[in-house]
Motif scaffolding. Structure first.
Motif, PDB file in Angstrom:
ATOM      1  N   ILE A   1     -27.921  44.458 -51.732  1.00 52.22           N
ATOM      2  CA  ILE A   1     -26.508  44.684 -51.433  1.00 52.22           C
ATOM      3  C   ILE A   1     -25.789  43.351 -51.607  1.00 52.22           C
ATOM      4  CG2 ILE A   1     -26.870  44.397 -48.942  1.00 52.22           C
ATOM      5  CD1 ILE A   1     -24.656  46.645 -48.619  1.00 52.22           C
ATOM      6  N   SER A   2     -24.614  43.385 -52.203  1.00 57.49           N
ATOM      7  CA  SER A   2     -23.896  42.155 -52.513  1.00 57.49           C
ATOM      8  C   SER A   2     -22.437  42.250 -52.091  1.00 57.49           C
ATOM      9  CB  SER A   2     -23.930  41.892 -54.021  1.00 57.49           C
ATOM     10  OG  SER A   2     -25.242  41.766 -54.491  1.00 57.49           O
ATOM     11  N   LEU A   3     -21.915  41.101 -51.681  1.00 59.87           N
ATOM     12  CA  LEU A   3     -20.475  40.928 -51.484  1.00 59.87           C
ATOM     13  C   LEU A   3     -20.012  40.014 -52.602  1.00 59.87           C
ATOM     14  CD1 LEU A   3     -20.580  40.277 -47.654  1.00 59.87           C
ATOM     15  CD2 LEU A   3     -19.768  42.357 -48.776  1.00 59.87           C
ATOM     16  N   PHE A   4     -18.881  40.327 -53.230  1.00 65.18           N
ATOM     17  CA  PHE A   4     -18.404  39.551 -54.368  1.00 65.18           C
ATOM     18  C   PHE A   4     -16.896  39.726 -54.510  1.00 65.18           C
ATOM     19  CE2 PHE A   4     -19.936  43.667 -55.561  1.00 65.18           C
ATOM     20  CZ  PHE A   4     -18.999  44.175 -56.444  1.00 65.18           C
ATOM     21  N   ARG A   5     -16.319  39.011 -55.457  1.00 68.40           N
ATOM     22  CA  ARG A   5     -14.853  39.023 -55.633  1.00 68.40           C
ATOM     23  C   ARG A   5     -14.143  38.759 -54.304  1.00 68.40           C
ATOM     24  NH1 ARG A   5     -15.070  44.206 -59.293  1.00 68.40           N
ATOM     25  NH2 ARG A   5     -15.616  43.245 -61.276  1.00 68.40           N
ATOM     26  N   THR A   6     -14.671  37.818 -53.556  1.00 62.89           N
ATOM     27  CA  THR A   6     -14.128  37.496 -52.246  1.00 62.89           C
ATOM     28  C   THR A   6     -12.901  36.608 -52.384  1.00 62.89           C
ATOM     29  OG1 THR A   6     -16.337  37.649 -51.304  1.00 62.89           O
ATOM     30  CG2 THR A   6     -14.670  36.472 -50.011  1.00 62.89           C
ATOM     31  N   LEU A   7     -11.836  36.995 -51.721  1.00 59.18           N
ATOM     32  CA  LEU A   7     -10.613  36.209 -51.663  1.00 59.18           C
ATOM     33  C   LEU A   7     -10.395  35.838 -50.201  1.00 59.18           C
ATOM     34  CD1 LEU A   7      -8.419  38.392 -54.043  1.00 59.18           C
ATOM     35  CD2 LEU A   7      -9.564  36.232 -54.584  1.00 59.18           C
ATOM     36  N   THR A  28     -10.164  39.598 -48.262  1.00 58.01           N
ATOM     37  CA  THR A  28     -10.753  40.764 -48.911  1.00 58.01           C
ATOM     38  C   THR A  28     -12.038  40.394 -49.644  1.00 58.01           C
ATOM     39  OG1 THR A  28      -9.535  40.462 -50.987  1.00 58.01           O
ATOM     40  CG2 THR A  28      -8.482  41.795 -49.267  1.00 58.01           C
ATOM     41  N   THR A  29     -12.916  41.363 -49.749  1.00 61.17           N
ATOM     42  CA  THR A  29     -14.144  41.217 -50.517  1.00 61.17           C
ATOM     43  C   THR A  29     -14.540  42.586 -51.045  1.00 61.17           C
ATOM     44  OG1 THR A  29     -16.369  40.223 -50.515  1.00 61.17           O
ATOM     45  CG2 THR A  29     -15.754  41.523 -48.568  1.00 61.17           C
ATOM     46  N   GLU A  30     -15.419  42.585 -52.023  1.00 63.65           N
ATOM     47  CA  GLU A  30     -15.917  43.839 -52.586  1.00 63.65           C
ATOM     48  C   GLU A  30     -17.409  43.919 -52.317  1.00 63.65           C
ATOM     49  OE1 GLU A  30     -15.926  46.239 -56.861  1.00 63.65           O
ATOM     50  OE2 GLU A  30     -14.451  44.666 -56.509  1.00 63.65           O
ATOM     51  N   VAL A  31     -17.937  45.114 -52.195  1.00 62.25           N
ATOM     52  CA  VAL A  31     -19.354  45.318 -51.925  1.00 62.25           C
ATOM     53  C   VAL A  31     -19.956  46.234 -52.987  1.00 62.25           C
ATOM     54  CG1 VAL A  31     -19.003  47.295 -50.364  1.00 62.25           C
ATOM     55  CG2 VAL A  31     -21.029  45.856 -50.087  1.00 62.25           C
ATOM     56  N   MET A  38     -12.521  49.882 -46.691  1.00 63.85           N
ATOM     57  CA  MET A  38     -12.732  49.911 -45.253  1.00 63.85           C
ATOM     58  C   MET A  38     -11.952  48.743 -44.672  1.00 63.85           C
ATOM     59  SD  MET A  38     -16.198  49.572 -42.942  1.00 63.85           S
ATOM     60  CE  MET A  38     -16.714  51.281 -43.104  1.00 63.85           C
ATOM     61  N   LEU A  39     -11.166  49.031 -43.664  1.00 71.58           N
ATOM     62  CA  LEU A  39     -10.406  47.996 -42.962  1.00 71.58           C
ATOM     63  C   LEU A  39     -11.124  47.655 -41.659  1.00 71.58           C
ATOM     64  CD1 LEU A  39      -6.809  49.472 -43.359  1.00 71.58           C
ATOM     65  CD2 LEU A  39      -7.995  47.849 -44.843  1.00 71.58           C
ATOM     66  N   ARG A  40     -10.862  46.468 -41.186  1.00 70.12           N
ATOM     67  CA  ARG A  40     -11.428  46.040 -39.910  1.00 70.12           C
ATOM     68  C   ARG A  40     -11.179  47.097 -38.825  1.00 70.12           C
ATOM     69  NH1 ARG A  40     -12.831  41.299 -37.562  1.00 70.12           N
ATOM     70  NH2 ARG A  40     -12.373  40.142 -39.470  1.00 70.12           N
ATOM     71  N   SER A  41      -9.975  47.671 -38.806  1.00 72.24           N
ATOM     72  CA  SER A  41      -9.621  48.672 -37.796  1.00 72.24           C
ATOM     73  C   SER A  41     -10.394  49.971 -37.938  1.00 72.24           C
ATOM     74  CB  SER A  41      -8.120  48.933 -37.830  1.00 72.24           C
ATOM     75  OG  SER A  41      -7.748  49.416 -39.116  1.00 72.24           O
ATOM     76  N   ASP A  42     -10.976  50.221 -39.108  1.00 72.78           N
ATOM     77  CA  ASP A  42     -11.755  51.449 -39.311  1.00 72.78           C
ATOM     78  C   ASP A  42     -13.030  51.450 -38.484  1.00 72.78           C
ATOM     79  OD1 ASP A  42      -9.860  52.372 -41.121  1.00 72.78           O
ATOM     80  OD2 ASP A  42     -10.986  51.679 -42.877  1.00 72.78           O
ATOM     81  N   LEU A  43     -13.514  50.275 -38.093  1.00 74.73           N
ATOM     82  CA  LEU A  43     -14.756  50.189 -37.305  1.00 74.73           C
ATOM     83  C   LEU A  43     -14.493  49.973 -35.829  1.00 74.73           C
ATOM     84  CD1 LEU A  43     -17.209  48.159 -39.559  1.00 74.73           C
ATOM     85  CD2 LEU A  43     -17.264  50.582 -38.972  1.00 74.73           C
ATOM     86  N   MET A  63     -12.289  38.504 -42.531  1.00 75.61           N
ATOM     87  CA  MET A  63     -11.993  39.515 -43.539  1.00 75.61           C
ATOM     88  C   MET A  63     -11.283  40.687 -42.881  1.00 75.61           C
ATOM     89  SD  MET A  63     -12.991  38.814 -46.620  1.00 75.61           S
ATOM     90  CE  MET A  63     -13.273  37.076 -46.851  1.00 75.61           C
ATOM     91  N   ARG A  64     -10.321  41.235 -43.599  1.00 75.46           N
ATOM     92  CA  ARG A  64      -9.590  42.384 -43.080  1.00 75.46           C
ATOM     93  C   ARG A  64      -9.878  43.652 -43.876  1.00 75.46           C
ATOM     94  NH1 ARG A  64      -5.560  43.659 -46.263  1.00 75.46           N
ATOM     95  NH2 ARG A  64      -4.974  42.185 -47.878  1.00 75.46           N
ATOM     96  N   ARG A  65     -10.508  43.481 -45.071  1.00 84.49           N
ATOM     97  CA  ARG A  65     -10.721  44.621 -45.954  1.00 84.49           C
ATOM     98  C   ARG A  65     -11.970  44.419 -46.801  1.00 84.49           C
ATOM     99  NH1 ARG A  65      -8.297  48.676 -48.876  1.00 84.49           N
ATOM    100  NH2 ARG A  65      -8.774  48.708 -51.084  1.00 84.49           N
ATOM    101  N   ILE A  66     -12.766  45.485 -46.924  1.00 86.38           N
ATOM    102  CA  ILE A  66     -13.900  45.510 -47.842  1.00 86.38           C
ATOM    103  C   ILE A  66     -13.631  46.649 -48.817  1.00 86.38           C
ATOM    104  CG2 ILE A  66     -16.387  45.772 -48.118  1.00 86.38           C
ATOM    105  CD1 ILE A  66     -16.649  44.961 -45.139  1.00 86.38           C
ATOM    106  N   GLU A  67     -13.741  46.347 -50.089  1.00 90.18           N
ATOM    107  CA  GLU A  67     -13.476  47.333 -51.126  1.00 90.18           C
ATOM    108  C   GLU A  67     -14.776  47.706 -51.826  1.00 90.18           C
ATOM    109  OE1 GLU A  67     -10.988  46.843 -55.092  1.00 90.18           O
ATOM    110  OE2 GLU A  67      -9.683  46.935 -53.308  1.00 90.18           O
ATOM    111  N   LEU A  68     -14.836  48.924 -52.299  1.00 88.92           N
ATOM    112  CA  LEU A  68     -15.993  49.404 -53.033  1.00 88.92           C
ATOM    113  C   LEU A  68     -15.476  50.206 -54.215  1.00 88.92           C
ATOM    114  CD1 LEU A  68     -19.115  50.869 -51.388  1.00 88.92           C
ATOM    115  CD2 LEU A  68     -18.134  52.011 -53.367  1.00 88.92           C
ATOM    116  N   ARG A  69     -16.092  50.004 -55.367  1.00 84.97           N
ATOM    117  CA  ARG A  69     -15.714  50.754 -56.567  1.00 84.97           C
ATOM    118  C   ARG A  69     -16.943  51.447 -57.116  1.00 84.97           C
ATOM    119  NH1 ARG A  69     -10.932  47.868 -59.502  1.00 84.97           N
ATOM    120  NH2 ARG A  69      -9.988  46.829 -57.715  1.00 84.97           N
ATOM    121  N   ALA A  70     -16.773  52.683 -57.533  1.00 87.03           N
ATOM    122  CA  ALA A  70     -17.880  53.446 -58.116  1.00 87.03           C
ATOM    123  C   ALA A  70     -17.320  54.381 -59.179  1.00 87.03           C
ATOM    124  CB  ALA A  70     -18.606  54.241 -57.042  1.00 87.03           C
TER     125      ALA A  70
END
Length: 180
Positions: free
Chosen positions: A82-88, A93-96, A174-179, A127-134
């Protein structure tokens, strides 16, 4: 903070999620020889590159501050990555992305790892947001993300070029508030 620091490892119910290390060479060698496709981008295509990759290459993303590649370990065996990338960091924000060895799929490891990493990110960083693309047709990956609590946000039309031509990509977040 400008780098992810998974030390100590991330522990979930069945997984230890940790950085790759030189001792992983035998498992990585068997994965490469079998041509199983679940290791992070940049993994060697030939066993001769394993040592260099495990000592340096797999950690370059972390050294750059742009993310981290982690092994999913179950019962002492690497079953996925599992990887985190494109982190700003400034934007929070980051992508997983993730992959599971074909022999270990359909056991819930990807969902467990994704939720564990998301919780870890929100607990240890700003981080406030994690993004995932598929890919739209990657129903297994979309199901994993949604089970972990990611919300489908939209479709990017023809955003990726696959072997069979342009593919639509689903964006989930997924936002921080989602958890909370």
């Amino acid at each position: 903070m400008t780098a992810f620091v998974p030390d100590p490892p991330i522990l979930t119910g069945r997984l230890v999620i940790r950085p790759f290390r030189p001792g992983d060479a035998p498992r990585v060698r068997s994965v490469i020889r079998a041509r199983d496709r679940f290791l992070p981008p940049g993994a060697p295509g030939h066993p001769s590159g394993i040592s260099q990759w495990l000592s340096h290459g797999v950690h370059e993303l972390h050294r750059s501050g742009q993310g981290v590649h982690l092994a999913m370990e179950a019962d002492g065996l690497i079953v996925g990555a599992i990887s985190l990338f494109r982190t700003l960091w400034g934007a929070g924000t980051t992508e997983v992305g993730y992959g599971v060895h074909p022999l270990h799929q359909d056991r819930g490891y990807a969902t467990e790892a994704l939720l564990g990493v998301a919780r870890w990110v929100f607990e240890t960083t700003e981080m406030r947001r994690i993004e995932l693309r598929a890919a739209l047709d990657n129903t297994a990956s979309l199901r994993v993300a949604e089970k972990a609590g990611f919300v489908r946000e939209g479709v990017l039309r023809a955003a990726d070029l696959g072997e069979d031509g342009p593919r639509d990509i689903v964006v989930l977040g997924m936002l921080r508030s989602d958890l909370s």
